[in-house]
Design a protein around this motif. Structure first.
Motif, PDB file in Angstrom:
ATOM      1  N   CYS A  10       0.831  -1.208   0.000  1.00 49.03           N
ATOM      2  CA  CYS A  10       0.000   0.000   0.000  1.00 49.03           C
ATOM      3  C   CYS A  10       0.866   1.258   0.000  1.00 49.03           C
ATOM      4  O   CYS A  10       0.566   2.228  -0.709  1.00 49.03           O
ATOM      5  N   LEU A  13       2.534   1.553  -3.425  1.00 50.06           N
ATOM      6  CA  LEU A  13       1.520   1.960  -4.404  1.00 50.06           C
ATOM      7  C   LEU A  13       1.164   3.430  -4.237  1.00 50.06           C
ATOM      8  O   LEU A  13       0.987   4.154  -5.228  1.00 50.06           O
ATOM      9  N   ASN A  17       1.482   5.931  -7.192  1.00 53.54           N
ATOM     10  CA  ASN A  17       0.219   6.422  -7.739  1.00 53.54           C
ATOM     11  C   ASN A  17       0.119   7.942  -7.676  1.00 53.54           C
ATOM     12  O   ASN A  17      -0.438   8.571  -8.579  1.00 53.54           O
ATOM     13  N   CYS A  18       0.645   8.527  -6.601  1.00 58.54           N
ATOM     14  CA  CYS A  18       0.589   9.990  -6.457  1.00 58.54           C
ATOM     15  C   CYS A  18       1.766  10.680  -7.145  1.00 58.54           C
ATOM     16  O   CYS A  18       1.601  11.740  -7.745  1.00 58.54           O
ATOM     17  N   TYR A 182      -6.602  -0.785 -18.332  1.00 60.14           N
ATOM     18  CA  TYR A 182      -5.936  -1.189 -17.091  1.00 60.14           C
ATOM     19  C   TYR A 182      -6.899  -1.933 -16.173  1.00 60.14           C
ATOM     20  O   TYR A 182      -6.496  -2.851 -15.447  1.00 60.14           O
ATOM     21  N   PHE A 261       4.537   2.073  -8.330  1.00 59.83           N
ATOM     22  CA  PHE A 261       3.108   1.941  -8.636  1.00 59.83           C
ATOM     23  C   PHE A 261       2.775   0.525  -9.114  1.00 59.83           C
ATOM     24  O   PHE A 261       1.871  -0.125  -8.591  1.00 59.83           O
ATOM     25  N   ALA A 265       0.670  -2.343  -7.065  1.00 57.82           N
ATOM     26  CA  ALA A 265      -0.612  -2.803  -7.609  1.00 57.82           C
ATOM     27  C   ALA A 265      -0.644  -4.316  -7.759  1.00 57.82           C
ATOM     28  O   ALA A 265      -1.608  -4.984  -7.346  1.00 57.82           O
ATOM     29  N   SER A 277      -6.908  -3.905  -5.168  1.00 54.96           N
ATOM     30  CA  SER A 277      -5.854  -3.101  -5.774  1.00 54.96           C
ATOM     31  C   SER A 277      -6.449  -1.882  -6.478  1.00 54.96           C
ATOM     32  O   SER A 277      -5.956  -0.759  -6.337  1.00 54.96           O
ATOM     33  N   GLY A 278      -7.537  -2.112  -7.221  1.00 48.08           N
ATOM     34  CA  GLY A 278      -8.203  -1.002  -7.906  1.00 48.08           C
ATOM     35  C   GLY A 278      -8.793   0.005  -6.941  1.00 48.08           C
ATOM     36  O   GLY A 278      -8.755   1.220  -7.179  1.00 48.08           O
ATOM     37  N   ILE A 281      -6.004   2.215  -5.552  1.00 48.92           N
ATOM     38  CA  ILE A 281      -5.603   3.205  -6.553  1.00 48.92           C
ATOM     39  C   ILE A 281      -6.591   4.368  -6.570  1.00 48.92           C
ATOM     40  O   ILE A 281      -6.203   5.542  -6.612  1.00 48.92           O
ATOM     41  N   SER A 282      -7.871   4.034  -6.502  1.00 50.05           N
ATOM     42  CA  SER A 282      -8.914   5.058  -6.565  1.00 50.05           C
ATOM     43  C   SER A 282      -8.992   5.883  -5.287  1.00 50.05           C
ATOM     44  O   SER A 282      -9.272   7.082  -5.318  1.00 50.05           O
ATOM     45  N   THR A 288      -3.783  12.882  -4.963  1.00 49.25           N
ATOM     46  CA  THR A 288      -3.237  13.305  -6.253  1.00 49.25           C
ATOM     47  C   THR A 288      -3.846  14.629  -6.689  1.00 49.25           C
ATOM     48  O   THR A 288      -3.148  15.504  -7.231  1.00 49.25           O
TER      49      THR A 288
END
Length: 349
Positions: A10, A13, A17-18, A182, A261, A265, A277-278, A281-282, A288
């Motif tokens: 986490c 990721l 991700n950010c 993705y 990232f 994931a 995982s999705g 990310i969300s 972000t």
């Protein structure tokens, strides 16, 4: 150990991700134009994975030496290897779509569009890995889809001044395509794990990740060759607004951050599922968004605010549904155990 792996993935990721979209946008904002080169940087950091793989090999060799067994450096078998190669090639093209979108969209807008991929992940997971739908899941899917659609309205107010409306709209649609693709790849990875016909371990997950990134990088290198990036990059580095040295610093940091990232994931898919995982990310979307507004002074219009509110509503709906489903499952299991006939023991005197 399992909980520690989840936490580590986490964190990795979250950084990727950010940080990934922000540093990619930094490249484009300061004179970068090569989309295939940006695509390559998303996966070019895969050699880093050799470090944990090497220590894992040493640990296995030490354990096997006591039993007189030979130790293989790679654990992956042909069935999973072929799946990883296919997914890696598809990832290369998906990375190109994402890089193309970031080249023409503000980071905050792209992040909101990518958030809609949770809806597609839920749909693909239902058909590919038999993840069940609940009313809360359906509600989340609808909200996230509407949230992405809201961004399509009044796009002129969000468009950078140096871009045409056509470039902005193409970037918007390509980013949507990247989100959908993705969303398909995450359950595909989970399906590959299920059909691997070999015990899955985190070492094996690292091997899969390395193969995915290697194939995706190979796709990017072919794209760079066709697009003439190798000839253009030296001149682009000299004209980079932050300086030639910073051009290479940005490139190296981009490769490292993006590796976080992808590793995070795919690691969460192993520890939990593609849907989890999705979701992770969300969930990082608001962070972000805030970072893009702070560092790049991006506009935050009412359409983005409404889209963000719908997205967060969708996340809460989905989380509540998952917690409720898990609680109901435990209650049902306990009820089934209590309903089983109890064995009695007679005592003879």
């Amino acid at each position: 150990m399992a909980r520690a792996l989840v936490i580590i993935n986490c964190i990795i990721l979250a950084i990727g991700n950010c940080g990934g979209p922000l540093i990619m946008r930094l490249y484009f904002n300061n004179g970068g134009h090569r989309i295939w080169f940006s695509t390559f940087l998303e996966t070019a950091g895969f050699p880093i994975i050799f470090i944990p793989l090497f220590f894992s090999y040493l640990n296995r060799r030490r354990s096997n030496s006591n039993e007189g067994e030979n130790t293989r450096f790679f654990l992956i078998k042909p069935r999973l290897l072929m799946a990883a190669i296919l997914i890696g090639i598809l990832s290369g093209f998906d990375n190109y779509l994402y890089a193309y979108g970031i080249a023409y969209l503000p980071v905050s807008t792209a992040a909101l569009i990518i958030a809609s991929q949770l809806a597609f992940i839920a749909i693909f997971s239902y058909f590919m890995v038999s993840h069940k739908f609940t009313p809360f899941t359906i509600n989340a899917v609808v909200l996230l889809t509407v949230g992405a659609a809201v961004l399509g309205m009044h796009t002129e107010t969000d468009k950078p001044v140096y871009e045409t409306h056509k470039q902005y709209m193409v970037g918007f649609l390509v980013t949507v395509a990247a989100a959908v693709m993705y969303a398909f790849l995450l359950p595909l990875v989970e399906l590959a794990y299920q059909k691997a016909k070999q015990p899955m371990s985190y070492t094996l997950v690292l091997e899969v990740q390395m193969i995915l990134c290697f194939l995706a990088s190979l796709v990017s290198l072919i794209g760079m060759l066709i697009a003439g990036d190798f000839k253009a990059l030296p001149n682009e580095a000299r004209e980079f607004k932050l300086g030639e040295a910073m051009f290479y610093v940005v490139a190296v940091l981009s490769a490292i951050i993006w590796q976080g990232f992808f590793l995070g994931a795919i690691g969460l898919i192993f520890c939990a599922s593609s849907l989890v995982s999705g979701i992770m990310i969300s969930v990082l979307l608001p962070i972000t968004e805030v970072l893009a507004v702070i560092f790049y002074h991006e506009k935050f219009q009412k359409e983005k605010g409404l889209s963000l509110a719908l997205s967060l509503w969708g996340f809460v709906s989905y989380f509540y549904g998952e917690i409720k489903a898990d609680k109901d499952k435990r209650i049902q299991e306990e009820a089934q155990l209590n309903s089983l006939p109890r064995r009695t023991r007679s005592t003879e005197c």
